[in-house]
Design an enzyme around this catalytic site. Structure first.
Site, PDB file in Angstrom:
ATOM      1  N   HIS A 160     -24.694 -88.269 108.594  1.00  0.00           N
ATOM      2  CA  HIS A 160     -25.844 -89.221 108.757  1.00  0.00           C
ATOM      3  C   HIS A 160     -26.882 -89.553 109.719  1.00  0.00           C
ATOM      4  O   HIS A 160     -27.549 -88.280 110.209  1.00  0.00           O
ATOM      5  CB  HIS A 160     -24.283 -90.200 108.604  1.00  0.00           C
ATOM      6  CG  HIS A 160     -24.365 -90.392 110.077  1.00  0.00           C
ATOM      7  ND1 HIS A 160     -25.154 -90.836 111.433  1.00  0.00           N
ATOM      8  CD2 HIS A 160     -22.912 -89.960 110.900  1.00  0.00           C
ATOM      9  CE1 HIS A 160     -24.172 -90.496 112.043  1.00  0.00           C
ATOM     10  NE2 HIS A 160     -22.618 -90.049 112.309  1.00  0.00           N
ATOM     11  N   CYS A 176     -19.267 -86.758 114.164  1.00  0.00           N
ATOM     12  CA  CYS A 176     -20.435 -86.921 113.145  1.00  0.00           C
ATOM     13  C   CYS A 176     -21.221 -85.902 113.727  1.00  0.00           C
ATOM     14  O   CYS A 176     -22.058 -85.342 114.813  1.00  0.00           O
ATOM     15  CB  CYS A 176     -20.604 -87.769 113.083  1.00  0.00           C
ATOM     16  SG  CYS A 176     -18.913 -88.551 112.078  1.00  0.00           S
TER      17      CYS A 176
END
Length: 201
Positions: A160, A176
């Site tokens: 992301h 992440c």
């Protein structure tokens, strides 16, 4: 005599540059809905020394099989790098932030879905550690997921954007993989659900 004076005046005026043709640089790029030009969330500008869309060829490690229909993603945690090989064999490399020590994951997974302007929902363990965290963070400059999110099969890991571009190139996340806004938006357009993702140390 009057004709001569008019000719001389005309020649003088044409030889002197006119200030009326000098324009100041246009700086009205922030007139689009309150956002910066080509910048939906203003904190997302990368450092000026960073080229946001590198297209390095033949740099991806030869450890990831290429799936012809979807391409493949290889993440090398120690290099803070994400390599994407397109279905037609073109290769891209992007700098990323990875998980902090103890928060890193290695293995093989796949892309299951994608979301533009995602909401961020902190996990219950995150909210226990930091009770000030809201249940949901809506899209905007405070959203840690940035403008795009690519969800992986385990359901929690994502590739992301970020609201902290200075973290790119470091071990900073809860697991992440963070990217510069321009990079994640480019990758988002190319990557499709089903793309294999291999994460190495």
């Amino acid at each position: 005599m009057r004709l001569l004076a008019i000719l001389v005046a005309t020649l003088l005026l044409s030889a002197v540059p006119s200030d009326a043709q000098v324009y100041a640089p246009y700086d009205g790029y922030d007139d689009y809905g309150g956002y910066g030009y080509d910048e939906p969330y203003s904190p997302y500008l990368p450092p000026p020394i960073y080229e946001p869309r590198p297209r390095y060829r033949n740099l991806a490690p030869n450890r990831a099989p290429i799936t012809r229909s979807t391409g493949s993603i290889v993440i090398v945690t120690g290099q803070h790098a994400l390599y994407y090989t397109t279905p037609w064999g073109e290769q891209y490399v992007y700098p990323i932030a990875v998980g902090r020590e103890g928060k890193q994951w290695y293995g093989t997974t796949r892309v299951v879905s994608k979301k533009e302007h995602p909401e961020w929902r902190p996990t219950s363990s995150m909210r226990q550690k930091n009770p000030k965290l809201p249940a949901v963070v809506k899209p905007g400059p405070n959203n840690p997921l940035g403008t795009r999110a690519i969800y992986l099969a385990d359901g929690l890991l994502r590739i992301h954007g970020t609201n902290d571009p200075s973290s790119i190139g470091t071990n900073a996340s809860s697991g992440c993989f963070r990217m510069y806004r321009q990079d994640v938006e480019e990758l988002y357009e190319m990557v499709q659900p089903g793309t294999q993702v291999i994460v190495h140390r």
